[in-house]
Design an enzyme around this catalytic site. Structure first.
Site: not given
Ligand code: EPZ
Length: 420
Positions: A22-23, A91, A115, A122, A305, A397
């Site tokens: 999915k990701n 998201r 969430c 972002i 995850d 999902r």
């Molecule tokens: C991806 O989300 C995955 N989703 C998530 O999987 C996964 O948990 C996550 O990466 C971490 O491995 C998809 O790929 C669709 P991040 P993403 O940006 O990219 C902080 C699942 O269960 N952050 O790597 O949204 C954020 O808050 C889902 O399949 C900022 O502070 O995660 C988090 O604490 C859930 N500012 C950390 O970084 C930003 O601009 C990592 O988030 C972006 C992120």
């Protein structure tokens, strides 16, 4: 609303086919917006999230079809702003921003709300776009990124919890059509980022270093159509391996990649669950469960995850396990629901202290998010008696036909209309 009704206590046995990731599929589907030529993406899992992305691409004006795991996207004529409600609901749709900005020099999308697992801002995505020369405006719940032109730049994309996966994907996609060279430092190294880079390269992008913390993109004038097969879902594979371990079973995983699961296989080995290669497949076999300590980290560390599913397993392992969540601020929603099944778990700041070994007994529980619901299914399969997991739309999902796959492994699980 649907639920799963599970009669626990049956060791899982047999073979399970692992679906596409999915990701990986979500950003790859969005990347097709970078060209006006057709793209064909295979092994896309049939999930509510991937179907959502199809709707979003269509709402932008792309022609999209989705049949038997193959998605065809032809983004000949598209617009730079997506339906507010559609984007707000998922998201992962944030990853249309980079391609729209790159191709149209404009991306107007609704801000993804908070969430249940964390604030999930972002700011790093927007920092990356601004570094390439975009103007960013946030107004009325929308983020508006516009640019006369995009110019390559060097930027550091690390944040509070380290690299960002979709932030890296978005900036990498935006940089493919920018003038000059972009260097992303502290880039995410996840296999899904590498898979996206492979697809972009097949479209004619110039990318090196994907899979390492430094990714270099040399912008090109135009990208062309391409075909690609998505990598297997390492999180789904980890979920089935853990289900085999929790039910004292033995499961063959077809299509999983061990090289994407090293941290998981390593920790499971310590906990008494062995994972071995057999030809092209992996074989997960349960053994005497032991407590272990886990800290979730960016890839190649232990994935956040898989944290919830691992907690369900460690609730069965006699002794004390400490699980520390370093990526998301509030990803312990499953703790109280596992407690309903008899698990003894206490939260101390970013850690959960699991006093394992007490037998679990079935009860009605509530799914709160995608991976938490997978943990409740695993605990229900291990528990004595009947467990009803409610709100399984969370599970749909991210898991393709989970109940059918589990039934093929001998599980007593049914999808039912939620009983009041
Ligand atoms: C991806 O989300 C995955 N989703 C998530 O999987 C996964 O948990 C996550 O990466 C971490 O491995 C998809 O790929 C669709 P991040 P993403 O940006 O990219 C902080 C699942 O269960 N952050 O790597 O949204 C954020 O808050 C889902 O399949 C900022 O502070 O995660 C988090 O604490 C859930 N500012 C950390 O970084 C930003 O601009 C990592 O988030 C972006 C992120």
């Amino acid at each position: 609303m649907e639920s799963f009704l599970i009669k626990g206590g049956v060791p899982l046995r047999g073979t399970v086919e692992i679906s596409g990731s999915k990701n990986a599929a979500l950003p790859i589907m969005a990347a097709a917006l970078l060209t006006d030529e057709p793209c064909v993406i295979r092994r896309v899992p049939d999930l509510s999230d991937t179907r959502f992305m199809v709707q979003i691409l269509k709402s932008l004006g792309a022609e999209v079809s989705f049949n038997r795991g193959t998605v065809t996207v032809h983004a000949q004529k598209i617009r730079g702003y997506a339906d507010y409600e559609l984007v707000r609901k998922m998201r992962g749709s944030i990853c249309i921003a980079g391609p729209l900005l790159a191709r149209l020099r404009q991306a107007r999308i609704s801000l993804p709300g908070g969430c249940i697992i964390g604030a999930r801002p972002i700011n790093l995505h927007l920092k990356g776009f601004a570094a390439l020369g975009a103007n960013i405006k946030i107004e009325g719940g929308y983020v508006d990124a516009t640019a006369k032109k995009l110019t390559g730049n060097s930027l550091f994309l690390g944040g509070r919890a380290g690299p960002t996966v979709l932030g890296t994907a978005n900036v990498m996609m935006a940089a493919t059509l920018a003038g000059g060279v972009t260097v992303i430092e502290s880039a995410a190294c996840e296999p899904e980022v590498v898979d996206l880079a492979d697809f972009l390269s097949a479209m004619g992008a110039k990318i090196s270093g994907a899979g390492s913390p430094t990714i270099t993109i040399t912008g090109v004038k135009k990208l062309h159509g391409a075909e690609h097969e998505v990598i297997p879902d390492r999180i789904e594979a980890a979920t089935f391996i853990i289900a085999a371990g929790a039910t004292n079973g033995e499961v063959v995983l077809r299509g999983a990649r061990a090289d994407h699961l090293r941290a998981v296989i390593d920790k499971l080995g310590e906990a008494g669950v062995s994972v071995k290669r057999r030809g092209k497949n992996l074989v997960a076999r349960s053994g005497k469960l032991k407590p272990v300590d886990i800290t979730t980290l960016p890839y190649a560390g232990f994935p956040t995850d898989v944290q919830a599913q691992m907690m369900a397993l460690l609730a069965l392992a006699p002794g004390i396990s400490i699980i520390t969540e370093r990526i998301f601020e509030s990803r312990f929603m499953h703790v109280s629901e596992l407690g309903r099944l008899g698990a003894d778990i206490e939260i101390e700041g970013p850690s959960a202290i699991v006093k394992g070994g007490k037998p679990l007994s079935g009860a009605p529980v509530m799914a709160s998010d995608l991976r938490a619901s997978a943990a409740l299914v695993i605990a229900g399969l291990a528990a004595k008696g009947e467990t009803q997991v409610n709100r399984i739309y969370h599970l749909d999902r991210g898991y393709e036909q989970m109940d059918e796959k589990l039934r093929k492994l001998g599980a007593r699980i049914q999808r039912i209309e939620e009983k009041a």
